[in-house]
Design a protein around this motif. Structure first.
Motif, PDB file in Angstrom:
ATOM      1  N   GLY A   1       0.803  -1.213   0.000  1.00 37.12           N
ATOM      2  CA  GLY A   1       0.000   0.000   0.000  1.00 37.12           C
ATOM      3  C   GLY A   1       0.837   1.264   0.000  1.00 37.12           C
ATOM      4  N   PRO A   2       0.342   2.303  -0.625  1.00 43.86           N
ATOM      5  CA  PRO A   2       1.111   3.561  -0.721  1.00 43.86           C
ATOM      6  C   PRO A   2       1.319   4.261   0.613  1.00 43.86           C
ATOM      7  N   ASP A   3       0.527   3.905   1.629  1.00 46.56           N
ATOM      8  CA  ASP A   3       0.652   4.592   2.916  1.00 46.56           C
ATOM      9  C   ASP A   3       1.452   3.792   3.947  1.00 46.56           C
ATOM     10  N   LEU A   4       2.063   2.689   3.531  1.00 47.04           N
ATOM     11  CA  LEU A   4       2.857   1.899   4.472  1.00 47.04           C
ATOM     12  C   LEU A   4       3.959   2.722   5.138  1.00 47.04           C
ATOM     13  N   PRO A   5       4.718   3.521   4.387  1.00 51.01           N
ATOM     14  CA  PRO A   5       5.758   4.332   5.043  1.00 51.01           C
ATOM     15  C   PRO A   5       5.179   5.301   6.069  1.00 51.01           C
ATOM     16  N   ALA A   6       4.010   5.883   5.782  1.00 48.66           N
ATOM     17  CA  ALA A   6       3.393   6.821   6.721  1.00 48.66           C
ATOM     18  C   ALA A   6       2.969   6.104   8.001  1.00 48.66           C
ATOM     19  N   VAL A   7       2.421   4.891   7.854  1.00 46.05           N
ATOM     20  CA  VAL A   7       2.032   4.112   9.031  1.00 46.05           C
ATOM     21  C   VAL A   7       3.256   3.764   9.863  1.00 46.05           C
ATOM     22  N   ALA A   8       4.343   3.337   9.193  1.00 44.08           N
ATOM     23  CA  ALA A   8       5.576   3.005   9.905  1.00 44.08           C
ATOM     24  C   ALA A   8       6.100   4.217  10.673  1.00 44.08           C
ATOM     25  N   GLU A   9       6.002   5.407  10.058  1.00 41.56           N
ATOM     26  CA  GLU A   9       6.472   6.618  10.730  1.00 41.56           C
ATOM     27  C   GLU A   9       5.614   6.928  11.960  1.00 41.56           C
ATOM     28  N   HIS A  10       4.298   6.788  11.822  1.00 41.14           N
ATOM     29  CA  HIS A  10       3.404   7.030  12.962  1.00 41.14           C
ATOM     30  C   HIS A  10       3.711   6.073  14.104  1.00 41.14           C
ATOM     31  N   TRP A  11       4.014   4.841  13.778  1.00 38.25           N
ATOM     32  CA  TRP A  11       4.259   3.826  14.804  1.00 38.25           C
ATOM     33  C   TRP A  11       5.693   3.822  15.304  1.00 38.25           C
ATOM     34  N   GLY A  12       6.576   4.553  14.626  1.00 39.35           N
ATOM     35  CA  GLY A  12       7.969   4.597  15.029  1.00 39.35           C
ATOM     36  C   GLY A  12       8.731   3.318  14.747  1.00 39.35           C
ATOM     37  N   VAL A  13       8.358   2.636  13.657  1.00 41.99           N
ATOM     38  CA  VAL A  13       9.005   1.375  13.283  1.00 41.99           C
ATOM     39  C   VAL A  13       9.291   1.406  11.783  1.00 41.99           C
ATOM     40  N   ASP A  14       9.852   0.306  11.266  1.00 39.88           N
ATOM     41  CA  ASP A  14      10.053   0.217   9.825  1.00 39.88           C
ATOM     42  C   ASP A  14       8.895  -0.537   9.178  1.00 39.88           C
ATOM     43  N   VAL A  15       8.867  -0.564   7.857  1.00 42.78           N
ATOM     44  CA  VAL A  15       7.757  -1.193   7.120  1.00 42.78           C
ATOM     45  C   VAL A  15       7.619  -2.686   7.438  1.00 42.78           C
ATOM     46  N   PRO A  16       8.713  -3.469   7.489  1.00 41.03           N
ATOM     47  CA  PRO A  16       8.554  -4.888   7.855  1.00 41.03           C
ATOM     48  C   PRO A  16       7.899  -5.074   9.223  1.00 41.03           C
ATOM     49  N   ALA A  17       8.162  -4.158  10.154  1.00 42.76           N
ATOM     50  CA  ALA A  17       7.542  -4.275  11.479  1.00 42.76           C
ATOM     51  C   ALA A  17       6.044  -4.020  11.411  1.00 42.76           C
ATOM     52  N   VAL A  18       5.621  -3.116  10.530  1.00 36.16           N
ATOM     53  CA  VAL A  18       4.181  -2.889  10.333  1.00 36.16           C
ATOM     54  C   VAL A  18       3.530  -4.170   9.804  1.00 36.16           C
ATOM     55  N   ARG A  19       4.171  -4.771   8.805  1.00 38.47           N
ATOM     56  CA  ARG A  19       3.626  -6.013   8.239  1.00 38.47           C
ATOM     57  C   ARG A  19       3.562  -7.114   9.296  1.00 38.47           C
ATOM     58  N   HIS A  20       4.602  -7.211  10.116  1.00 36.79           N
ATOM     59  CA  HIS A  20       4.614  -8.235  11.164  1.00 36.79           C
ATOM     60  C   HIS A  20       3.505  -7.984  12.176  1.00 36.79           C
ATOM     61  N   ARG A  21       3.311  -6.726  12.547  1.00 35.49           N
ATOM     62  CA  ARG A  21       2.249  -6.400  13.500  1.00 35.49           C
ATOM     63  C   ARG A  21       0.887  -6.827  12.968  1.00 35.49           C
TER      64      ARG A  21
END
Length: 297
Positions: free
Chosen positions: A183-203
């Motif tokens: 998704g185009p907003d993955l980097p924005a979500v990672a920034e909000h959560w203070g993690v990297d993109v793979p960590a968002v996917r893992h979550r």
């Protein structure tokens, strides 16, 4: 919990936590109260304790429509409040009580089956004896006993099938949603959560989501399960068109767009799973109460 009349045959349960709520309850998300009431009301309706055509959960409310006597139903809801609160604040105790209730029901059913089998066996034996006396032949008696045994075995198979069907209904598996996380907003979500993109996917793939309610568009599921501190803002300007199957995040929820539509949620991926089909029964693939797990497609 407040109960409000809506028209002549409906009630609205407002699950907003009041100011005088005990500390043990005040920090519990309102979505948890909504889900607890939904589960309790569906259980009561299946048992025949509640007559309602529609039970519709939302973010902070549950609507009961098609009530023959809203006043009586409101009194019932008041009596059931303690059970719902216990299901949230003392889930282990509530689970044990529900298990005990299910065990008692199963024991009663087994006793009823045994009684019915004994009665059928006695009846079949009497018929077999009568047949033997009428025909004065051991062969007829043997045939009747064989038929009685076959009948009893058939009843045992039917009872086992019924019990198995109830067990499956009470223990429905998670719906697995294959997701391509691009998704185009993955980097924005990672920034909000203070993690990297793979960590968002893992979550997202390690969270067991539950459909709290459907809304916005037919079959659009609002999925709970993420911690409250991970709530995300919507886009300042909604997109004019979000593709069908888009997996998105907004506020405390995850969601999946069943069809193309405008939307302001943050897009993290996409799935080919069909979420809404007017020819299906039910049309919505992910209805309230359904548990969902995302996996990498």
């Amino acid at each position: 919990m407040r109960i409000r009349p809506v028209g002549a045959h409906a009630l609205l349960l407002d699950c907003t936590v009041p100011a005088n709520t005990p500390e043990a309850v005040v920090d519990i998300p309102e979505a948890a109260f909504v889900e607890a009431w939904r589960a309790e009301l569906w259980r009561r309706r299946e048992r025949g304790d509640l007559i309602a055509v529609e039970i519709v959960p939302a973010a902070r409310t549950v609507l009961l429509d098609g009530l023959p006597d809203p006043t009586t139903t409101a009194e019932q809801l008041t009596r059931w409040t303690s059970a719902v609160t216990a299901a949230i604040t003392r889930p282990d105790q509530a689970h044990a009580e529900a298990h005990a209730e299910a065990g008692a029901k199963s024991h009663a059913k087994d006793h009823a089956h045994a009684h019915a089998h004994a009665k059928d066996h006695a009846h079949s034996k009497a018929e077999a004896q009568a047949g033997a006396d009428a025909h004065a032949g051991a062969g007829a008696d043997a045939d009747a006993q064989a038929q009685a045994q076959a009948h009893a075995q058939a009843q045992d198979r039917n009872a086992t099938a019924e019990d198995g069907a109830e067990d499956r209904a009470d223990d429905a598996p998670d719906v697995v949603v294959p997701v391509t996380f691009d998704g185009p907003d993955l980097p924005a979500v990672a920034e909000h959560w203070g993690v990297d993109v793979p960590a968002v996917r893992h979550r997202l793939t390690s969270t067991r989501f539950r459909v709290a309610f459907c809304g916005f568009a037919p079959g659009f599921p609002y999925l709970t399960g993420l911690p409250a501190e991970l709530a995300l803002p919507r886009l300042a300007t909604p997109r004019p068109r979000v593709p069908a199957g888009s997996v998105a995040l907004a506020g405390p929820y995850a969601g999946i767009y069943p069809g193309a539509s405008p939307g302001g949620w943050l897009l993290v991926g996409r799935t080919d799973l069909v979420l809404f089909d007017v020819a299906a029964d039910p049309p919505a693939r992910l209805g309230p109460g359904t548990t969902v797990r995302m996996v990498v497609a």
